[in-house]
Structure formats: structure tokens, C-alpha cells
Design a protein around this motif. Structure first.
Motif, PDB file in Angstrom:
ATOM      1  N   ALA A 211       0.839  -1.198   0.000  1.00  0.00           N
ATOM      2  CA  ALA A 211       0.000   0.000   0.000  1.00  0.00           C
ATOM      3  C   ALA A 211       0.876   1.250   0.000  1.00  0.00           C
ATOM      4  CB  ALA A 211      -0.928  -0.004   1.208  1.00  0.00           C
ATOM      5  N   ILE A 212       1.878   1.254   0.853  1.00  0.00           N
ATOM      6  CA  ILE A 212       2.746   2.429   0.950  1.00  0.00           C
ATOM      7  C   ILE A 212       3.529   2.611  -0.355  1.00  0.00           C
ATOM      8  CG2 ILE A 212       4.785   3.359   2.111  1.00  0.00           C
ATOM      9  CD1 ILE A 212       3.683   2.077   4.688  1.00  0.00           C
ATOM     10  N   GLY A 213       4.087   1.515  -0.856  1.00  0.00           N
ATOM     11  CA  GLY A 213       4.868   1.602  -2.084  1.00  0.00           C
ATOM     12  C   GLY A 213       4.037   2.097  -3.248  1.00  0.00           C
ATOM     13  N   SER A 214       2.783   1.668  -3.311  1.00  0.00           N
ATOM     14  CA  SER A 214       1.957   2.075  -4.437  1.00  0.00           C
ATOM     15  C   SER A 214       1.632   3.558  -4.379  1.00  0.00           C
ATOM     16  CB  SER A 214       0.657   1.266  -4.459  1.00  0.00           C
ATOM     17  OG  SER A 214      -0.184   1.683  -3.405  1.00  0.00           O
ATOM     18  N   ALA A 215       1.621   4.107  -3.171  1.00  0.00           N
ATOM     19  CA  ALA A 215       1.210   5.499  -3.034  1.00  0.00           C
ATOM     20  C   ALA A 215       2.373   6.467  -3.232  1.00  0.00           C
ATOM     21  CB  ALA A 215       0.567   5.718  -1.666  1.00  0.00           C
ATOM     22  N   CYS A 216       3.607   5.950  -3.199  1.00  0.00           N
ATOM     23  CA  CYS A 216       4.769   6.845  -3.254  1.00  0.00           C
ATOM     24  C   CYS A 216       5.490   6.708  -4.591  1.00  0.00           C
ATOM     25  CB  CYS A 216       5.747   6.520  -2.133  1.00  0.00           C
ATOM     26  SG  CYS A 216       5.034   6.797  -0.519  1.00  0.00           S
TER      27      CYS A 216
ATOM     28  N   GLN B 176      10.028   5.648   2.597  1.00  0.00           N
ATOM     29  CA  GLN B 176      10.699   5.346   3.858  1.00  0.00           C
ATOM     30  C   GLN B 176      10.145   6.171   5.003  1.00  0.00           C
ATOM     31  OE1 GLN B 176      14.596   5.728   2.350  1.00  0.00           O
ATOM     32  NE2 GLN B 176      14.920   3.519   2.183  1.00  0.00           N
ATOM     33  N   SER B 177       9.801   7.429   4.707  1.00  0.00           N
ATOM     34  CA  SER B 177       9.267   8.227   5.817  1.00  0.00           C
ATOM     35  C   SER B 177       7.878   7.744   6.202  1.00  0.00           C
ATOM     36  CB  SER B 177       9.287   9.719   5.486  1.00  0.00           C
ATOM     37  OG  SER B 177       8.446   9.979   4.407  1.00  0.00           O
ATOM     38  N   MET B 178       7.149   7.140   5.237  1.00  0.00           N
ATOM     39  CA  MET B 178       5.841   6.585   5.615  1.00  0.00           C
ATOM     40  C   MET B 178       5.983   5.265   6.365  1.00  0.00           C
ATOM     41  SD  MET B 178       3.354   7.393   2.442  1.00  0.00           S
ATOM     42  CE  MET B 178       1.810   7.134   3.272  1.00  0.00           C
ATOM     43  N   VAL B 179       7.071   4.557   6.102  1.00  0.00           N
ATOM     44  CA  VAL B 179       7.286   3.278   6.765  1.00  0.00           C
ATOM     45  C   VAL B 179       7.767   3.491   8.197  1.00  0.00           C
ATOM     46  CG1 VAL B 179       8.692   1.184   6.713  1.00  0.00           C
ATOM     47  CG2 VAL B 179       7.724   2.048   4.624  1.00  0.00           C
TER      48      VAL B 179
ATOM     49  N   LEU C 240      -1.399   4.615  -9.881  1.00  0.00           N
ATOM     50  CA  LEU C 240      -1.409   5.550 -11.010  1.00  0.00           C
ATOM     51  C   LEU C 240      -1.280   6.995 -10.573  1.00  0.00           C
ATOM     52  CD1 LEU C 240      -3.975   3.751 -13.218  1.00  0.00           C
ATOM     53  CD2 LEU C 240      -1.615   4.247 -13.790  1.00  0.00           C
ATOM     54  N   MET C 241      -1.010   7.196  -9.276  1.00  0.00           N
ATOM     55  CA  MET C 241      -0.865   8.564  -8.782  1.00  0.00           C
ATOM     56  C   MET C 241       0.587   8.983  -8.910  1.00  0.00           C
ATOM     57  SD  MET C 241      -3.564  10.055  -7.160  1.00  0.00           S
ATOM     58  CE  MET C 241      -2.878  10.846  -5.724  1.00  0.00           C
ATOM     59  N   TYR C 242       0.791  10.103  -9.535  1.00  0.00           N
ATOM     60  CA  TYR C 242       2.147  10.639  -9.575  1.00  0.00           C
ATOM     61  C   TYR C 242       2.146  11.976  -8.854  1.00  0.00           C
ATOM     62  CZ  TYR C 242       3.358   6.891 -12.694  1.00  0.00           C
ATOM     63  OH  TYR C 242       3.593   5.651 -13.211  1.00  0.00           O
ATOM     64  N   GLY C 243       3.337  12.422  -8.491  1.00  0.00           N
ATOM     65  CA  GLY C 243       3.429  13.687  -7.787  1.00  0.00           C
ATOM     66  C   GLY C 243       3.563  13.464  -6.299  1.00  0.00           C
ATOM     67  N   LYS C 244       3.051  14.441  -5.535  1.00  0.00           N
ATOM     68  CA  LYS C 244       3.230  14.423  -4.094  1.00  0.00           C
ATOM     69  C   LYS C 244       2.614  13.161  -3.486  1.00  0.00           C
ATOM     70  CE  LYS C 244       1.213  17.503  -1.313  1.00  0.00           C
ATOM     71  NZ  LYS C 244       1.017  16.948   0.000  1.00  0.00           N
ATOM     72  N   PRO C 245       3.323  12.514  -2.565  1.00  0.00           N
ATOM     73  CA  PRO C 245       2.709  11.347  -1.915  1.00  0.00           C
ATOM     74  C   PRO C 245       1.555  11.791  -1.013  1.00  0.00           C
ATOM     75  CG  PRO C 245       4.787  11.885  -0.871  1.00  0.00           C
ATOM     76  CD  PRO C 245       4.672  12.789  -2.061  1.00  0.00           C
ATOM     77  N   PRO C 246       0.540  10.952  -0.897  1.00  0.00           N
ATOM     78  CA  PRO C 246      -0.622  11.327  -0.106  1.00  0.00           C
ATOM     79  C   PRO C 246      -0.303  11.300   1.384  1.00  0.00           C
ATOM     80  CG  PRO C 246      -0.798   9.061  -0.819  1.00  0.00           C
ATOM     81  CD  PRO C 246       0.445   9.607  -1.458  1.00  0.00           C
ATOM     82  N   SER C 247      -1.092  12.093   2.156  1.00  0.00           N
ATOM     83  CA  SER C 247      -0.936  12.042   3.608  1.00  0.00           C
ATOM     84  C   SER C 247      -1.677  10.816   4.114  1.00  0.00           C
ATOM     85  CB  SER C 247      -1.534  13.300   4.224  1.00  0.00           C
ATOM     86  OG  SER C 247      -2.925  13.327   3.974  1.00  0.00           O
ATOM     87  N   LEU C 248      -1.432  10.497   5.375  1.00  0.00           N
ATOM     88  CA  LEU C 248      -2.122   9.346   5.961  1.00  0.00           C
ATOM     89  C   LEU C 248      -3.625   9.537   5.922  1.00  0.00           C
ATOM     90  CD1 LEU C 248       0.117   8.357   8.979  1.00  0.00           C
ATOM     91  CD2 LEU C 248      -0.332   7.052   6.912  1.00  0.00           C
ATOM     92  N   ARG C 249      -4.053  10.804   6.086  1.00  0.00           N
ATOM     93  CA  ARG C 249      -5.489  11.053   6.090  1.00  0.00           C
ATOM     94  C   ARG C 249      -6.086  10.766   4.711  1.00  0.00           C
ATOM     95  NH1 ARG C 249      -7.242  16.864   7.215  1.00  0.00           N
ATOM     96  NH2 ARG C 249      -6.134  16.676   9.190  1.00  0.00           N
ATOM     97  N   GLU C 250      -5.323  11.171   3.670  1.00  0.00           N
ATOM     98  CA  GLU C 250      -5.803  10.877   2.315  1.00  0.00           C
ATOM     99  C   GLU C 250      -5.881   9.367   2.074  1.00  0.00           C
ATOM    100  OE1 GLU C 250      -4.195  13.481  -1.075  1.00  0.00           O
ATOM    101  OE2 GLU C 250      -3.124  14.146   0.719  1.00  0.00           O
TER     102      GLU C 250
END
Lengths: 414, 309
Positions: A299-304, A311-314, A396-406
Motif C-alpha cells: 500500500a505504501i509503495g503504491s502510493a509513493c 521510507q518516511s511513511m514506513v 497511477l498517482m504521480y506527484g506528491k505522496p498522499p498524507s495518511l489522512r488521504e
């Protein structure tokens, strides 16, 4: 299903062929064995290290102990000829403590000690001052001072120290296994370290390998292979295939480590440490533990889009997984304590806690094994479900990684 | 099956931005469709929705008679705009892997991979890693990966971008093969000359909306009547006053008239005959480039009469 297998196969081969994997197969057990044997070796090395002579000033206010202290330290010097102590008697009225401290600061003395007037008869004790705070030296000195005072006391009571030693000699104890009656051939140190070794290898097999999922996903995203893949398979098939492939890598790794461990345990007559039961338990906990972690990492890898972001999300996850590393000694010594049992039900770390407990205590109740496995599998299903939702949007999201809330919103609204 | 692809009222928004706005399209099977539009017009978004990689907020898509491309993925080939391959895999492994993902198996797959590598001149490279290929080579490789399973519908997002003329030529030949085999091809481009050479039909999209759609001839015909050229002697200035002439550029012996919408050039010719002796008369057939520029420049609003199903 064919497609999931095709993806799993590629993922497996791509990982297994890397140098990093081959190194980790060989290196990790080597590091463990090295750590176990190494401490012994390093300690020996430290004992033989050449040190400048350490000079002590001694003010013996009791006037009785100095000779025995000298004898005690001479014995120490004989044991460790490279790390000698030297004593310098100072008459009680001759030097003040201030003057001694000045000499320590000048480097003439390593330290000083002052024996109280009633050190032998009463509890006056002794003041010990030394330049460094090394544990072993301190313990050694305390021991020698006590021996010296005791020797004086024994003489005063006209008791022969040799007789005391004869009476207090150790009772040899040979340990057998309570269940089988077989002799325990491994030493105490190895026994104490075994739960840790099991946990550590499982930890590396889980964390080291599932990290690969993170990097391969981010690589696929940044090289845009992902879109070609998604034109052939659904996001869920892709995720399932990747997790399956990585899990097989982890399982292969543990199998290699496990069989090498089992084989060498037989060879070196420490078979009681690496048993089939322990290996089975390790496998039982490894599978859901790995799947749970890899679902989260997928999940984290797909979002970043960058490893840095991932790594900062992990990081919070990593913090949690440090717990078994910090508490391993406590848990292996107190496998049935409330804290140990409670930690066994915290999903991502449960496998590590349980392997520690089961290796330390063969009597870990079956109902706890079953219920922790159940908790793990339920969280695996939940994590897969949530990860699937994040994955579908994330890949398929590119650009800024989403926040946890997103991320939470993706889970709720898709 | 007569239509390989039907889009009905497709809309896709990203936040406040509407990328595709009420877009409809019918694509007969066996034809080549050029999907034209400037950068950012919504081409890639539309193609991704066709592939069910992303989903529209409104509207309906029918691909090969199925409501969702996911169900017929093995019958579709897709070349995304952003090219990507696994750098560490060999050429051969890459094709076999993507072939397997498209449902191909066993010796048949291996044979077909070899065949295609031979055709695009990469046979000598089959054991080389993808990272050692030149850009043109890896683009060819990816194209082959998209059509290896001989799909009925091929969707190519900017297949020609970044290729040198030699490779463009070779890709056009491969596309020609597909077309002869009866494959339906949709490709997006912003190069009009390519579309003119390759396409049976075109659709032009700008700012998420369809601007024009039809066969190449239909599209040309709709714009052909806008200009007529006249050479000859006589009172050329009088042509300015003719009914239906919106604008005129007149030099000695030559006139270029822009006609108002819906005016028949024949009527203008008849009227002109009374004013001058005509040496040459030509209804100008604008090339796609001109139509494109005309339609897209300005505010991108659909011109009158151009929007029809």
C-alpha cells in the motif's frame, strides 16, 4: 490465477538473482554466529590487551589490610600480566585527599583508595576513586578489596581460608531436558541466545525481504512499467502476484537458514536448540507475519513515487517493530508475563514476540498460539483489503505522496 | 460486432479540473482511428479510461462489446504514453513475460517472440538486457510487447513520439500490417501528417471536448468549402461584393475568397463567371494541420456545425 503466478514468478526470480539476496542468504546467519562467538572472542582479546600500569595510592587507616590487598592484586597481575595494578602506600597523616586528587589529575596516579579505620572490625568500608568508569575493572577491584578484608577477618578468627574454600566448593550440576530426559548439551549462553537468534532471523527474513516489495513497486512506478502491467492485469492481481512472489523469496530464505541451522545444530550436538517444533512454529508465524507486513508495504509503495517518501511513511511501522528488538531479553526471560502475553496480540509484531516466547517456554499454552495466529490472519485479511483499495488508486498517482489522512479516505471511499 | 469501441458521454474530473467532458465516440471495427489533439487535451486520460486503468465519473464505455476493458484485456494491446520496461530483464524475457501476462503460453509464445524479434531486427539482442538498448530499440520492443498476442484492438498513445524517421517508417509499416490483418487501431498523436497518412478516421479533442469526428474525407470536406481560389481577368474587386463571401484577398489576376458557412462554391463560381474570365478555379482542400490549428486556436469552442454524430 495464471497471471498472478506469472507476476509472482518474475518477482521471485528478479529478487533471487540479485547479489543482495545471495549475500543475505549467506551473510545473515554468519553475522548471528559471529555475534554469538564474537562476544567471547572480543572479551578474550580485551583481557589480553596491553595497558599501562595503573598506580593506586592506598591510605590504610585500619593499618591491617594493605599487605593482603597487595597479595590480592599480585594474584590479579599474575592472571593479567598485560593489565597490571601497582599500589603505593601513603601514611594516613602524610597526604590529604586533595593532594591525591591533584596527582590523579597530573596523571601520576590511576586512582586512590582509603580504607576506614574500622574497615575490618566494623562497617566503615572504603572510598574508591579512579579515573575511568569501566565496569569490569570496578567490579574486579571491589572483589579484591573485599577478599583482602575478609582474609584479615578470617585470620583474626583463626580460620584457615583453604578450609573455607574446600567447604564452599561448587556442586556440579548436569542439566537434562524435562520432557525427554536427554542431556542438555548446549551451554547456557547458547540457550539464552537461541530465542533471539530465531526472532532475529525471522525479523530479517520478514523485513529485509518485504522491503524489496517497496523498492520494486517504486521502480515500476517511476519507470512506468506499471501502466503496461495494468493493461494486462488488474491492480489486485498485480498486488497479489507481487506479494506472493516476495513471500516465496522470504520463505526460501527461511528454509535455507532453517535447514542450515537444523543441520549444524545436529552436527555440533546442540540439537535441543534448533528443533523441528521450533522451526514449524517459526514457519507458522512467518507466513501471516510476512503477508501482513507486505500488504502494508504494498500500500505504501503504491502510493509513493520515491523511496525517500516511502521510507518516511514506513517509519512509524519500523518504530513498532523495534519493540521485539528492545524487549527480547525481558520476553525470553519472562515468557508468560502479562506484558509478554499482551504484546503477543499486537498484529505486526506478534510473530516475533511469539517465537521468542515459544523458544523460551515450551509450555506456552496452545490456546494462545491458536488465538494469536487467528488475530494475525484476521489482520492479514483486513490489511489486504485496505491495501487493495489504496493500491488501485495509488499505482497511477504521480506527484506528491498522499498524507495518511488521504490514504484513509481512499480506503473508505473506493 | 460492428463497433470495436463506443464511448457515450464520458466525463472525468481531477479535482476541479475537467480532463474529459461529455465525450462520445463510435469506432467501427477494422479501421484506424487517429486521436488528435494538442498536449493536455485529454487524449491520454480518455485512452486510460478505455483501458479501464482509470474509471470515468460519468458516461459509458463499451470495448469489444464488453462494458469493461478489464474483461477483455487479452484481446487488447496497449502502448502507454510513458514508456517503461524492466531495465534488468533481457529482451527475450521481457517479451515472454508480457506475452504470458496476455495469456500466451509455452512453445507458441517462444516461437512468436523469436518471430517478432526477427522482424524488428532485434534477434541479435534477445539475450541482452533492456538497459543496453537504444531508445529507438526499446520503443520498438515495447511496441512488440503490446501487439505480441495479436489483439483485435490496439490502443497506442503517442506511438511515434521521440522516434527518428527510420523508426517512424518501420513503425508505420508494422501498423500497416496490423491494419491489413483487420485489427482495429486507435492511436493518439499531435502530428497531423502522420494521421493523414495512416488513418481512416480521425477525432479531434481539445480541452476535454470533442471538436470534430469523421473519416478523413468527411472532415476535409466539411472545411474544404471555406476557401476558393480564382485566377483570371476582369473585375476582380467586384468579387468582394458577391453573396456569401465573408472575406477576400485580391491581387492582380488572383483572388482568394473565404466563404461564409454553408455556402456552395458552385454558386460562387456561377456569380464570379459574370464578373470575370476565369483561367483557374479551385476549391481549396485544407490539410489536417490547418483544420487543427483553426479549430484549436481561439478558445477551443466547438465551431458551428462541426459537432455531429
Amino acid at each position: 490465477m495464471d497471471k498472478i503466478l506469472a507476476i509472482a514468478r518474475r518477482e521471485f526470480l528478479a529478487t533471487v538473482r540479485t547479489k543482495a539476496f545471495i549475500l543475505s542468504v549467506v551473510l545473515m546467519p554468519a553475522v548471528i554466529v559471529g555475534a554469538l562467538l564474537g562476544t567471547h572472542w572480543v572479551q578474550k582479546l580485551a583481557e589480553e590487551e596491553k595497558m599501562p600500569v595503573r598506580r593506586f595510592a592506598v591510605i590504610d587507616r585500619s593499618g591491617q589490610v594493605y599487605a593482603d590487598l597487595l597479595a590480592q592484586l599480585a594474584a590479579f597481575n599474575a592472571q593479567r600480566p598485560n593489565q597490571r595494578f601497582e599500589l603505593e602506600p601513603v601514611a594516613p597523616d602524610e597526604a590529604s585527599e586533595d593532594a591525591l586528587r591533584a596527582r590523579v589529575n597530573k596523571g601520576e596516579l590511576y586512582g586512590y583508595l582509603i580504607l576506614a579505620a574500622d574497615a575490618v572490625a566494623g562497617d566503615g568500608g572504603c572510598v574508591l576513586a579512579r579515573k575511568d568508569k569501566q565496569l569490569e575493572v570496578g567490579r574486579e577491584l571491589e572483589e579484591r578489596i573485599n577478599n583482602a578484608v575478609a582474609a584479615v577477618r578470617l585470620r583474626e578468627s583463626s580460620i584457615d581460608p583453604a578450609e573455607i574454600a574446600r567447604l564452599r566448593r561448587r556442586v556440579p550440576i548436569s542439566e537434562v531436558e524435562a520432557q525427554t530426559g536427554k542431556a542438555v548439551t548446549s551451554n547456557v549462553m547458547a540457550q539464552a541466545m537461541t530465542p533471539f537468534a530465531f526472532m532475529f532471523l525471522m525479523f530479517m527474513g520478514t523485513f529485509g525481504i518485504s522491503q524489496g516489495l517497496l523498492t520494486s513497486l517504486i521502480e515500476e512506478k517511476s519507470s512506468r512499467v506499471i501502466e503496461v502491467l495494468l493493461s494486462a492485469v488488474s491492480p489486485l492481481q498485480l498486488m497479489a502476484g507481487k506479494i506472493l512472489g516476495t513471500a516465496l523469496v522470504g520463505f526460501l530464505l527461511l528454509t535455507v537458514w532453517g535447514s542450515v541451522g537444523f543441520g549444524s545444530a545436529q552436527q555440533y550436538r546442540v540439537a535441543d536448540l534448533v528443533t523441528g517444533y521450533r522451526l514449524t512454529i517459526a514457519a507458522l508465524y512467518f507466513v501471516p507475519g510476512f503477508l501482513l507486513l507486505s500488504a502494508l508495504l504494498a500500500a505504501i509503495g503504491s502510493a509513493c513515487n520515491e523511496l525517500k517518501d516511502a521510507q518516511s511513511m514506513v517509519f512509524p511501522l519500523s518504530l513498532l517493530t523495534i519493540i521485539p528488538m528492545i524487549f527480547w531479553f525481558y520476553i525470553s526471560q519472562n515468557p508468560a508475563s502479562t506484558v509478554s502475553i499482551a504484546l503477543s496480540y499486537v498484529p505486526p509484531i506478534a510473530p516475533f514476540i511469539m517465537i521468542l516466547r515459544i523458544c523460551s517456554d515450551p509450555d506456552t499454552p496452545l490456546w494462545q498460539i491458536i488465538s494469536t495466529l487467528a488475530v494475525l490472519w484476521v489482520s492479514v485479511v483486513a490489511a489486504m483489503w485496505a491495501a487493495g483499495k489504496v493500491f488501485r488508486i495509488g499505482v497511477l498517482m504521480y506527484g506528491k505522496p498522499p498524507s495518511l489522512r488521504e490514504l484513509a479516505r481512499w480506503v473508505r471511499y473506493t | 460486432m460492428t463497433d470495436a469501441l463506443v464511448l457515450e458521454g464520458i466525463t472525468k474530473r481531477f479535482g476541479n479540473f475537467t480532463a474529459v467532458d461529455d465525450f462520445s465516440l463510435r469506432m467501427p471495427a477494422g479501421q484506424v482511428l487517429g486521436f488528435l489533439g494538442p498536449n493536455g487535451a485529454g487524449k491520454t486520460t480518455t485512452l486510460r479510461m478505455v483501458m479501464s486503468i482509470i474509471y470515468p465519473d460519468a458516461g459509458r464505455i463499451t470495448v469489444l462489446d464488453h462494458p469493461n476493458a478489464a474483461e477483455v484485456k487479452d484481446r487488447i494491446g496497449y502502448l502507454p504514453e510513458e514508456r517503461g520496461l524492466y531495465r534488468k530483464m533481457t529482451v527475450q524475457e521481457t517479451l515472454r513475460y508480457f506475452g504470458r501476462l496476455k495469456g500466451l503460453r509455452g512453445p507458441g509464445l517462444r516461437q512468436r517472440v523469436d518471430e517478432y524479434l526477427e522482424r524488428i531486427g532485434l534477434a541479435d539482442w534477445k539475450r541482452k538486457r533492456v538497459e543496453t538498448l537504444s531508445k529507438g530499440m526499446s520503443q520498438k520492443l515495447q511496441f512488440i510487447a503490446a501487439i505480441l498476442h495479436q489483439p483485435e484492438l490496439v490502443i497506442l498513445d503517442e506511438p511515434f513520439s521521440g522516434l527518428d524517421p527510420l523508426n517512424v517508417d518501420m513503425l508505420e509499416r508494422l501498423l500497416g500490417d496490423l491494419r491489413r490483418r483487420g485489427t482495429t487501431v486507435v492511436f493518439s498523436t499531435h502530428q497531423m501528417s502522420q494521421a493523414e497518412r495512416m488513418c481512416d478516421r480521425i477525432v479531434l479533442i481539445n480541452r476535454g471536448r470533442k471538436v470534430i469526428e469523421g473519416t478523413l474525407n468527411e472532415v476535409r470536406a466539411r472545411f474544404a468549402t471555406h476557401f476558393v481560389m480564382l485566377d483570371g481577368e476582369g473585375d476582380l474587386e467586384a468579387l468582394r461584393q458577391l453573396g456569401g463571401v465573408a472575406n477576400a484577398q485580391i491581387t492582380s489576376g488572383h483572388a482568394r475568397l473565404e466563404l461564409a458557412d454553408g455556402i456552395d462554391p458552385n454558386v460562387v463560381l456561377q456569380a464570379a463567371l459574370e464578373k470575370m474570365r476565369i483561367a483557374r478555379f479551385e476549391v481549396q482542400r485544407p490539410d489536417l494541420q490547418e483544420i487543427f490549428v483553426k479549430l484549436v486556436s481561439g478558445d477551443g469552442k466547438t465551431p458551428h456545425g462541426a459537432d455531429q454524430e
